[in-house]
Design a protein around this motif. Sequence first.
Motif, mmCIF file in Angstrom:
data_model
loop_
_atom_site.group_PDB
_atom_site.id
_atom_site.type_symbol
_atom_site.label_atom_id
_atom_site.label_comp_id
_atom_site.label_asym_id
_atom_site.label_seq_id
_atom_site.Cartn_x
_atom_site.Cartn_y
_atom_site.Cartn_z
ATOM 1 N N ALA A 1 0.834 -1.224 0.000
ATOM 2 C CA ALA A 1 0.000 0.000 0.000
ATOM 3 C C ALA A 1 0.859 1.261 0.000
ATOM 4 N N LEU A 2 1.899 1.254 0.845
ATOM 5 C CA LEU A 2 2.799 2.417 0.882
ATOM 6 C C LEU A 2 3.517 2.619 -0.450
ATOM 7 N N GLY A 3 3.955 1.538 -1.078
ATOM 8 C CA GLY A 3 4.615 1.659 -2.379
ATOM 9 C C GLY A 3 3.702 2.238 -3.432
ATOM 10 N N PHE A 4 2.429 1.767 -3.394
ATOM 11 C CA PHE A 4 1.469 2.310 -4.372
ATOM 12 C C PHE A 4 1.243 3.809 -4.155
ATOM 13 N N ILE A 5 1.064 4.193 -2.879
ATOM 14 C CA ILE A 5 0.841 5.617 -2.567
ATOM 15 C C ILE A 5 2.048 6.453 -2.970
ATOM 16 N N ALA A 6 3.254 5.957 -2.637
ATOM 17 C CA ALA A 6 4.469 6.699 -2.984
ATOM 18 C C ALA A 6 4.610 6.855 -4.496
ATOM 19 N N GLY A 7 4.339 5.777 -5.231
ATOM 20 C CA GLY A 7 4.411 5.864 -6.693
ATOM 21 C C GLY A 7 3.408 6.831 -7.267
ATOM 22 N N SER A 8 2.196 6.825 -6.662
ATOM 23 C CA SER A 8 1.162 7.761 -7.136
ATOM 24 C C SER A 8 1.571 9.206 -6.891
ATOM 25 N N LEU A 9 2.127 9.457 -5.693
ATOM 26 C CA LEU A 9 2.557 10.832 -5.385
ATOM 27 C C LEU A 9 3.667 11.293 -6.321
ATOM 28 N N VAL A 10 4.632 10.412 -6.554
ATOM 29 C CA VAL A 10 5.734 10.792 -7.450
ATOM 30 C C VAL A 10 5.211 11.071 -8.849
ATOM 31 N N THR A 11 4.329 10.209 -9.314
ATOM 32 C CA THR A 11 3.749 10.415 -10.650
ATOM 33 C C THR A 11 2.978 11.733 -10.715
#
Length: 323
Positions: A29-39
């Motif tokens: 979940a954290l990886g998905f959120i981090a990737g979304s924020l970076v994108t």
Amino acid sequence: MKKIKYYYNPTTLRYEKLETPLRVKLLRALGFIAGSLVTALIIVSIAFQYLDSPKEKILRQNYERARDNYDLLNMQLGKLKQQMTELEKRDNEIYRSIFEASPIPDSARVKEMEKQKEIQLVQAMDADALYTDIVTNLNNLIKRAAFQHKSYDDIDGFIKNKEILLAATPAIQPVSNTDLRRIASGFGYRIDPVYKTVKMHAGLDFAAPQGTPIYATANGAIKLAGNTGNGYGNHVIINHGYGYETLYGHMFKIKASSGQKVKRGEIIGYVGSTGKSTGPHLHYEVHKNGKRLDPVYFFYNDLTPEQYDRLLKMAAASNQSFD
């Protein structure tokens, strides 16, 4: 219905239900959120770099309008500067030349104004630079216009003074001489009627019957009226100002009195033969700053060019004077 996943456990030799640990779920979940924020950050940065926000669009439109208005104002300022330069040139080279006045230096027209280079190209100017440039140009024009206005006020005064000067300049013959037959002797070296020697004759002799009216040839004030024993007999001297004086000699009778103000054409006395004179005539002199001038050059106001040319020839003839 949620799908249940199974895996084969070689230890127990049977299929068991696959369960994901909570730690793994949290990491995913954290990886998905981090990737979304970076994108999202990448997309926003690209958008801000290449795309304008609504506020920026409004500001850009306002800036473009301001720059276009500046171009228009700058063109109008250029025309005004050209017109002002032409007025200043005409003021110095024409108007002030007519009235023999010194030209106004540019430093007097534009106090505290220095010649500056162009600040920048319009495209490179920000709003403050545009405003400053417009204000500077307008202030310079206002100062130049103010000095030009004062200069024209001065010229108006010159005109009035010139009118007074023209009225104070001898410009007519001192006796009626429409047929030009009364010039008896001119200015220059002539034969003295008494001593029969060549002497300087500092005026014009007008032969006329005794009692012929004598006129003031310009506006002025009577400086002297009487007989001082200097050979002029009864004579009048008029101070016209501006360095001009006229003398009227050998009068039969003086009509004017000392200190009296007279106008051009006013009767100041009558032709006679008093003093050192051999017959009724008027001896007339014109002085400028104490220097005796040929009076024949001061009859331009009541003669045609043809009459004036004829008078010049008559006055230039070598003959005997009357005094």
